[in-house]
Motif scaffolding. Structure first.
Motif, mmCIF file in Angstrom:
data_model
loop_
_atom_site.group_PDB
_atom_site.id
_atom_site.type_symbol
_atom_site.label_atom_id
_atom_site.label_comp_id
_atom_site.label_asym_id
_atom_site.label_seq_id
_atom_site.Cartn_x
_atom_site.Cartn_y
_atom_site.Cartn_z
ATOM 1 N N MET A 66 11.835 -8.851 -8.282
ATOM 2 C CA MET A 66 10.898 -9.259 -6.842
ATOM 3 C C MET A 66 11.166 -8.584 -5.778
ATOM 4 O O MET A 66 10.936 -7.664 -5.256
ATOM 5 C CB MET A 66 10.297 -10.442 -6.968
ATOM 6 C CG MET A 66 9.356 -10.202 -5.200
ATOM 7 S SD MET A 66 7.918 -10.073 -6.530
ATOM 8 C CE MET A 66 6.561 -11.817 -6.813
ATOM 9 N N ALA A 67 12.638 -9.326 -5.436
ATOM 10 C CA ALA A 67 13.123 -8.516 -4.711
ATOM 11 C C ALA A 67 13.912 -7.243 -4.773
ATOM 12 O O ALA A 67 14.083 -6.893 -4.020
ATOM 13 C CB ALA A 67 14.510 -9.494 -3.687
ATOM 14 N N SER A 68 14.505 -7.234 -6.002
ATOM 15 C CA SER A 68 14.175 -5.987 -5.745
ATOM 16 C C SER A 68 13.068 -4.905 -5.914
ATOM 17 O O SER A 68 13.326 -3.511 -5.097
ATOM 18 C CB SER A 68 14.939 -5.910 -7.253
ATOM 19 O OG SER A 68 15.508 -4.413 -7.405
ATOM 20 N N SER A 69 12.652 -5.337 -6.865
ATOM 21 C CA SER A 69 10.837 -3.953 -7.197
ATOM 22 C C SER A 69 10.327 -3.875 -5.077
ATOM 23 O O SER A 69 9.970 -2.653 -5.205
ATOM 24 C CB SER A 69 10.063 -4.780 -7.434
ATOM 25 O OG SER A 69 9.319 -6.387 -6.903
ATOM 26 N N PHE A 70 10.720 -5.133 -4.114
ATOM 27 C CA PHE A 70 10.640 -4.734 -3.175
ATOM 28 C C PHE A 70 11.321 -3.114 -2.147
ATOM 29 O O PHE A 70 10.116 -2.887 -1.387
ATOM 30 C CB PHE A 70 10.341 -5.873 -1.571
ATOM 31 C CG PHE A 70 9.460 -6.444 -2.053
ATOM 32 C CD1 PHE A 70 8.584 -6.418 -0.486
ATOM 33 C CD2 PHE A 70 9.057 -7.684 -2.646
ATOM 34 C CE1 PHE A 70 7.084 -7.571 -1.269
ATOM 35 C CE2 PHE A 70 7.872 -8.512 -2.873
ATOM 36 C CZ PHE A 70 6.640 -8.704 -1.413
ATOM 37 N N THR B 101 4.782 0.211 -3.129
ATOM 38 C CA THR B 101 3.711 1.217 -2.598
ATOM 39 C C THR B 101 2.829 0.620 -1.377
ATOM 40 O O THR B 101 2.483 1.552 -0.765
ATOM 41 C CB THR B 101 2.977 1.979 -3.239
ATOM 42 O OG1 THR B 101 2.486 1.275 -3.764
ATOM 43 C CG2 THR B 101 3.908 2.703 -4.301
ATOM 44 N N ARG B 102 3.145 -0.402 -0.458
ATOM 45 C CA ARG B 102 2.397 -0.465 0.773
ATOM 46 C C ARG B 102 2.789 -0.025 2.243
ATOM 47 O O ARG B 102 3.479 0.828 1.923
ATOM 48 C CB ARG B 102 3.246 -2.259 0.636
ATOM 49 C CG ARG B 102 2.994 -3.487 -0.619
ATOM 50 C CD ARG B 102 3.436 -4.575 -0.545
ATOM 51 N NE ARG B 102 3.014 -5.139 0.687
ATOM 52 C CZ ARG B 102 2.019 -6.266 0.224
ATOM 53 N NH1 ARG B 102 2.297 -7.000 -1.117
ATOM 54 N NH2 ARG B 102 1.169 -7.201 1.100
ATOM 55 N N ARG C 108 -0.832 -7.482 -9.850
ATOM 56 C CA ARG C 108 -1.629 -7.151 -8.500
ATOM 57 C C ARG C 108 -1.266 -7.341 -7.825
ATOM 58 O O ARG C 108 0.552 -8.075 -7.622
ATOM 59 C CB ARG C 108 -2.746 -8.442 -8.562
ATOM 60 C CG ARG C 108 -1.836 -9.756 -8.764
ATOM 61 C CD ARG C 108 -2.645 -10.853 -9.056
ATOM 62 N NE ARG C 108 -2.889 -12.424 -8.982
ATOM 63 C CZ ARG C 108 -1.646 -12.634 -7.476
ATOM 64 N NH1 ARG C 108 -1.741 -11.841 -6.387
ATOM 65 N NH2 ARG C 108 -1.637 -13.961 -7.671
ATOM 66 N N ALA C 109 -1.103 -6.544 -6.061
ATOM 67 C CA ALA C 109 -0.726 -6.583 -5.429
ATOM 68 C C ALA C 109 -0.372 -8.064 -4.471
ATOM 69 O O ALA C 109 -1.760 -8.451 -4.786
ATOM 70 C CB ALA C 109 -1.329 -5.816 -4.425
ATOM 71 N N MET C 110 0.164 -8.138 -3.711
ATOM 72 C CA MET C 110 0.808 -9.831 -3.119
ATOM 73 C C MET C 110 0.104 -9.728 -2.234
ATOM 74 O O MET C 110 -0.264 -8.217 -1.068
ATOM 75 C CB MET C 110 2.031 -10.003 -3.258
ATOM 76 C CG MET C 110 2.674 -10.347 -4.680
ATOM 77 S SD MET C 110 4.944 -10.553 -4.063
ATOM 78 C CE MET C 110 4.771 -13.146 -3.914
ATOM 79 N N PRO D 38 5.027 -6.459 -5.452
ATOM 80 C CA PRO D 38 5.070 -5.984 -4.133
ATOM 81 C C PRO D 38 3.157 -5.118 -3.979
ATOM 82 O O PRO D 38 2.497 -4.967 -2.780
ATOM 83 C CB PRO D 38 5.395 -5.118 -3.987
ATOM 84 C CG PRO D 38 6.892 -5.626 -4.107
ATOM 85 C CD PRO D 38 6.636 -6.304 -6.074
ATOM 86 N N SER D 39 3.461 -4.484 -5.209
ATOM 87 C CA SER D 39 2.026 -2.618 -5.184
ATOM 88 C C SER D 39 1.546 -3.619 -6.602
ATOM 89 O O SER D 39 2.254 -3.565 -7.659
ATOM 90 C CB SER D 39 2.176 -1.745 -5.137
ATOM 91 O OG SER D 39 3.657 -1.800 -3.742
#
Length: 437
Positions: A176-180, A187-188, A138-140, A122-123
């Motif tokens: 991934m889904a957890s980190s979002f 921090t998006r 790297r941020a997606m 995500p960030s």
């Protein structure tokens, strides 16, 4: 000693029925072929688990992107073939009439550095990651986020096509889904970050893509942590709020994982003059008491069936949780690495507790006094236990029995030997593939 509640079927919202209330939570088996396909070892292992009596088996996490794998032995679905192997695995894993659901995952920033130097996330931050083993994420881009959501739907459709009876999206344990969901990892400042509603958008949109891909009559599940146990991270109150959002998404089962609350440091050190057997019993009771408290808090919030995983070890606690409707499925993982048939024995009332690796496979604490503090020792012991379990899963996949002669001290070297042999096979397979191309 009876298993009256544990043996009852569970009717899911989509119309499917689980034959009993014992669920195998996902375990990472490390048994895929060098190309990331299901192997004969996966087939043998899951057939044995199916015949062992659990009503629901959830697979080890299947990756949706070969360039982002959690471990070298992951099964991967990424336009790289393997459909026949998936069908054989699916058939074996439900040979006894149970359900077998495919867990779908993308590890995100927890992709090892030897797989991706700068994995998508995500960030672009390393908050909460170990000091070694992982590169700077790297941020997606928005397009990459949409692509990954589409991959989840595609893999879910393949799961149904190849004979799995359900799917589960992994949104726990920092992947991934957890980190979002985590305000530390995410921090998006666009529509995918900031508020909890925005941070949950990736999970919600992924579930909708999966449901569109599999239709209304196919079980869809999510695995989510109660909290990530990092200060300033995804906490229990936020977890409850996300569960309320999930109520509108036609889920058939929500699995809540206890995360670090299953670690010895989180339940208090036991010691003193008490006999070891009593220390173990008290640890088990305290762990089960925590999970009962959490289940009772979740139940009034969640409209979908629940599977609470982690901590349950005794038949009395499992039946008690089901009897008071605190959970609908009892989730277990580690015990399946030490026995393939304990579910059937529980259901027949032949045993009153499951194999307790965390209580019986222990290092000698005295040997590390002055070298490691309690936290460091607990982490070392946990890593040794994981190595021991990986070796035993290989034994089971090869048709062997549990090697109880393998000590915890020797387990890391035994697992390293297995990994070295597999890496040699992977290098050979990659060389043959490059030569053929």
């Amino acid at each position: 000693m009876t298993a009256d509640f544990l043996g009852q079927p569970l009717h899911l919202p989509c119309g499917a029925t689980l034959p009993n209330r014992i669920g195998k939570s996902a375990t990472q088996e490390e048994l895929a072929t060098p190309l990331g396909h299901a192997s004969p070892l996966n087939v043998t292992l899951y057939r044995r688990w199916s015949e062992g009596g659990a009503g629901l088996l959830i697979s080890g996490d299947v990756m949706v992107d070969y360039s982002h794998r959690e471990r070298p032995g992951n099964i991967v679905i990424d336009d790289n073939g393997g459909m026949a192997e998936l069908r054989e695995w699916a058939a074996a894993g439900q040979a006894a009439g149970n359900h077998l659901w495919m867990q779908i995952n993308q590890p995100g920033r927890q992709t090892p550095i030897d797989v991706q130097e700068h994995p998508m996330a995500p960030s672009a931050n390393r908050e909460g990651l170990p000091a070694e083993g992982f590169g700077m994420p790297r941020a997606m881009t928005g397009a990459e986020i949409e692509d990954l959501i589409g991959r989840f739907g595609k893999v879910a459709a393949i799961a149904r096509e190849t004979g799995f009876t359900g799917v589960q999206l992994h949104a726990a344990h920092g992947f991934m889904a957890s980190s979002f969901l985590s305000p530390l990892c995410n921090t998006r400042d666009d529509e995918w970050g900031g508020s909890l509603e925005n941070r949950a958008r990736f999970l919600i949109e992924s579930l909708r893509a999966i449901r569109r891909a599999v239709g209304p009559d196919f079980p869809v599940s999510v695995k989510m942590n109660s909290a990530d146990f990092h200060k300033g991270g995804f906490d229990m109150d936020q977890s409850m709020a996300v569960i309320e959002m999930l109520n509108a998404e036609n889920l058939d089962l929500l699995e809540i994982s206890g995360g670090n609350y299953d670690a010895p440091a989180m339940i208090g050190a036991m010691g003193g003059d008490q006999p070891l057997a009593r220390q173990k019993a008290e640890r088990t009771l305290r762990r089960e008491a925590y999970f009962m408290e959490y289940a009772r808090r979740v139940r009034p919030v969640a409209n979908m069936p629940l599977m609470i995983t982690g901590g349950f070890r005794t038949l009395d606690a499992m039946n008690g949780a089901l009897a008071e409707n605190a959970t609908d499925v009892v989730g277990l993982a580690r015990p399946f690495c030490a026995s393939t048939d304990f579910p059937a024995k529980l259901l027949r009332g032949e045993i009153g507790e499951v194999p307790m690796i965390e209580e019986t496979m222990l290092l000698d604490r005295e040997a590390y006094i002055g070298q490691l503090d309690d936290r460091e020792f607990n982490l070392l012991e946990s890593n040794h236990q994981l190595a021991w379990m990986y070796v035993q899963l290989t034994n089971l996949g090869e048709g062997k029995e549990i090697d109880w002669e393998l000590t915890l001290e020797k387990a890391p070297q035994a697992f390293a030997d297995l990994e070295n042999a597999r890496e040699a096979a992977r290098r050979e397979a990659r060389g043959e593939l490059e030569h053929a191309q």
